[in-house]
Design a protein around this motif. Structure first.
Motif, PDB file in Angstrom:
ATOM      1  N   THR A 160       0.840  -1.199   0.000  1.00  0.00           N
ATOM      2  CA  THR A 160       0.000   0.000   0.000  1.00  0.00           C
ATOM      3  C   THR A 160       0.872   1.245   0.000  1.00  0.00           C
ATOM      4  O   THR A 160       1.992   1.242   0.524  1.00  0.00           O
TER       5      THR A 160
ATOM      6  N   ASN B 281      -1.209   4.039   0.615  1.00  0.00           N
ATOM      7  CA  ASN B 281      -2.318   4.818   1.197  1.00  0.00           C
ATOM      8  C   ASN B 281      -2.998   5.717   0.159  1.00  0.00           C
ATOM      9  O   ASN B 281      -3.536   6.774   0.501  1.00  0.00           O
TER      10      ASN B 281
ATOM     11  N   ARG C 124      -5.363   4.473  -2.109  1.00  0.00           N
ATOM     12  CA  ARG C 124      -6.605   3.855  -2.583  1.00  0.00           C
ATOM     13  C   ARG C 124      -7.556   3.665  -1.407  1.00  0.00           C
ATOM     14  O   ARG C 124      -7.790   2.542  -0.949  1.00  0.00           O
ATOM     15  N   PRO C 125      -8.081   4.763  -0.877  1.00  0.00           N
ATOM     16  CA  PRO C 125      -8.885   4.691   0.350  1.00  0.00           C
ATOM     17  C   PRO C 125     -10.179   3.912   0.190  1.00  0.00           C
ATOM     18  O   PRO C 125     -10.717   3.427   1.202  1.00  0.00           O
ATOM     19  N   GLU C 126     -10.692   3.773  -1.015  1.00  0.00           N
ATOM     20  CA  GLU C 126     -11.911   2.987  -1.218  1.00  0.00           C
ATOM     21  C   GLU C 126     -11.587   1.544  -1.610  1.00  0.00           C
ATOM     22  O   GLU C 126     -12.190   0.594  -1.087  1.00  0.00           O
ATOM     23  N   GLU C 127     -10.634   1.367  -2.510  1.00  0.00           N
ATOM     24  CA  GLU C 127     -10.334   0.035  -3.015  1.00  0.00           C
ATOM     25  C   GLU C 127      -9.655  -0.850  -1.975  1.00  0.00           C
ATOM     26  O   GLU C 127      -9.941  -2.053  -1.886  1.00  0.00           O
TER      27      GLU C 127
ATOM     28  N   PRO D 212      -9.726  -1.096   1.471  1.00  0.00           N
ATOM     29  CA  PRO D 212     -10.562  -1.814   2.447  1.00  0.00           C
ATOM     30  C   PRO D 212     -11.385  -2.930   1.810  1.00  0.00           C
ATOM     31  O   PRO D 212     -11.556  -4.008   2.424  1.00  0.00           O
ATOM     32  N   ARG D 213     -11.883  -2.713   0.589  1.00  0.00           N
ATOM     33  CA  ARG D 213     -12.649  -3.764  -0.086  1.00  0.00           C
ATOM     34  C   ARG D 213     -11.758  -4.964  -0.395  1.00  0.00           C
ATOM     35  O   ARG D 213     -12.164  -6.122  -0.218  1.00  0.00           O
TER      36      ARG D 213
ATOM     37  N   GLN E 267      -5.825   2.216   7.385  1.00  0.00           N
ATOM     38  CA  GLN E 267      -7.035   1.439   7.108  1.00  0.00           C
ATOM     39  C   GLN E 267      -6.783  -0.067   7.163  1.00  0.00           C
ATOM     40  O   GLN E 267      -7.406  -0.847   6.443  1.00  0.00           O
TER      41      GLN E 267
ATOM     42  N   ASP F 149      -5.923  -3.225  -5.045  1.00  0.00           N
ATOM     43  CA  ASP F 149      -7.181  -2.806  -5.656  1.00  0.00           C
ATOM     44  C   ASP F 149      -7.887  -3.988  -6.326  1.00  0.00           C
ATOM     45  O   ASP F 149      -8.770  -3.804  -7.161  1.00  0.00           O
TER      46      ASP F 149
END
Length: 291
Positions: free
Chosen positions: A16, A18, A20-23, A25-26, A52, A90
């Motif tokens: 990471t 940091n 890709r704040p949306e991808e 966690p998924r 995260q 991602d």
């Protein structure tokens, strides 16, 4: 007392920055949802302190961005397991049995160094050409492969360590061919499993500002490190002709030629040319190492 076979032990390596704040966690949620396997997960912060990060997942913070292959080497040294899953941050594992199915294939065949699932864009379902690890780009055909798509791949730990891991100094691009060739030179093979699907956005590698230069430099390093000397000119000539045909813009061609010169003039790392037996095996498998 249960007499069943214990679940496969898998170390999962995720990098990471940091960014890709949306991808991210998924991606991590789908890793931790895997069933039928014993996971040890580490997130490597490439020049950052990882954010995260889910509970129970360990982290390693690198003071600077050392590139993708070296970051993965660091991650592999910090996880336990008979197998190592290298996983882009991602990507998505759309089913809870993805890791177990990949590990089962490795358990079935001791000659396999790594297994590669089919990677598809989550929105379109398309598997782009560069994700199919063979020359004839039929994304639905399983079988032996001589290269790999680096972002999502399961590998035997003992083979990974035996062949020396990823070429860390490549930083980005073509590290998977280097690793795959060394696996083959040690007597192993790779396998493509299109029936196991994972999701990854179909991004363009040329979005990286250094793509053309580093792509060319690493192709030269790849040949210089791994090929018998007589095959290096054929490999590089083939690449130059293809690059000039594919890259139509003057800027792309100039950057590619600059990278080509850089690859010839700079240290490619330890040279360990593959045997002629390996050249024959690769050719018989459908990909002679001049392509």
């Amino acid at each position: 007392m249960s007499t069943g076979t214990p679940p496969p032990t898998i170390g999962v390596v995720v990098l990471t920055m940091n960014d890709r704040p949306e991808e991210f966690p998924r991606a991590m949620a789908t890793v931790l949802a895997q069933e039928g396997v014993d996971l040890d997960v580490v997130v490597v912060g490439n020049g950052v302190e990882p954010e995260q990060v889910p509970p129970g997942v360990r982290t390693v913070t690198l003071p600077e961005n050392v590139g993708i292959p070296e970051g993965r080497n660091v991650g592999a040294a910090n996880v336990k397991g008979d197998y190592i899953l290298f996983f882009d941050n991602d990507a998505i594992l759309p089913a809870p049995d993805v890791a177990a199915r990949l590990a089962a294939r490795l358990r079935q065949d001791a000659e396999l160094a790594y297994v590669q699932p089919r990677i598809a864009d989550p929105d379109t379902g398309v598997t782009v050409r560069r994700w199919v690890p063979r020359l004839r780009a039929d994304a639905t055909r399983p079988g032996t492969v001589t290269v790999m798509a680096e972002g999502i791949m399961l590998m035997r730990r003992d083979v990974f360590e035996r062949v020396g891991g990823w070429p860390g100094h490549f930083f980005l691009f073509h590290e998977g061919i280097d690793l795959a060739w060394r696996c083959w030179d040690h007597g192993y093979t790779g396998y493509y499993m299109p029936e196991v699907i994972v999701h990854h956005p179909a991004t363009d590698p040329a979005r990286h500002a250094t793509f053309y230069r580093m792509n060319a430099r690493n192709r030269v390093w790849l040949a210089r490190r791994n090929l018998p000397r007589v095959l290096i000119p054929a490999n590089l000539a083939t690449w130059v002709l293809l690059a000039l045909w594919r890259f139509r813009s003057a800027d792309a061609r100039r950057a590619s030629l600059a990278g080509f010169r850089e690859g010839l003039r700079t240290d490619c790392g330890p040279r360990s040319p593959m045997s002629w037996h390996t050249v024959f095996r690769l050719t018989r498998a459908g990909r002679p190492p001049i392509f």
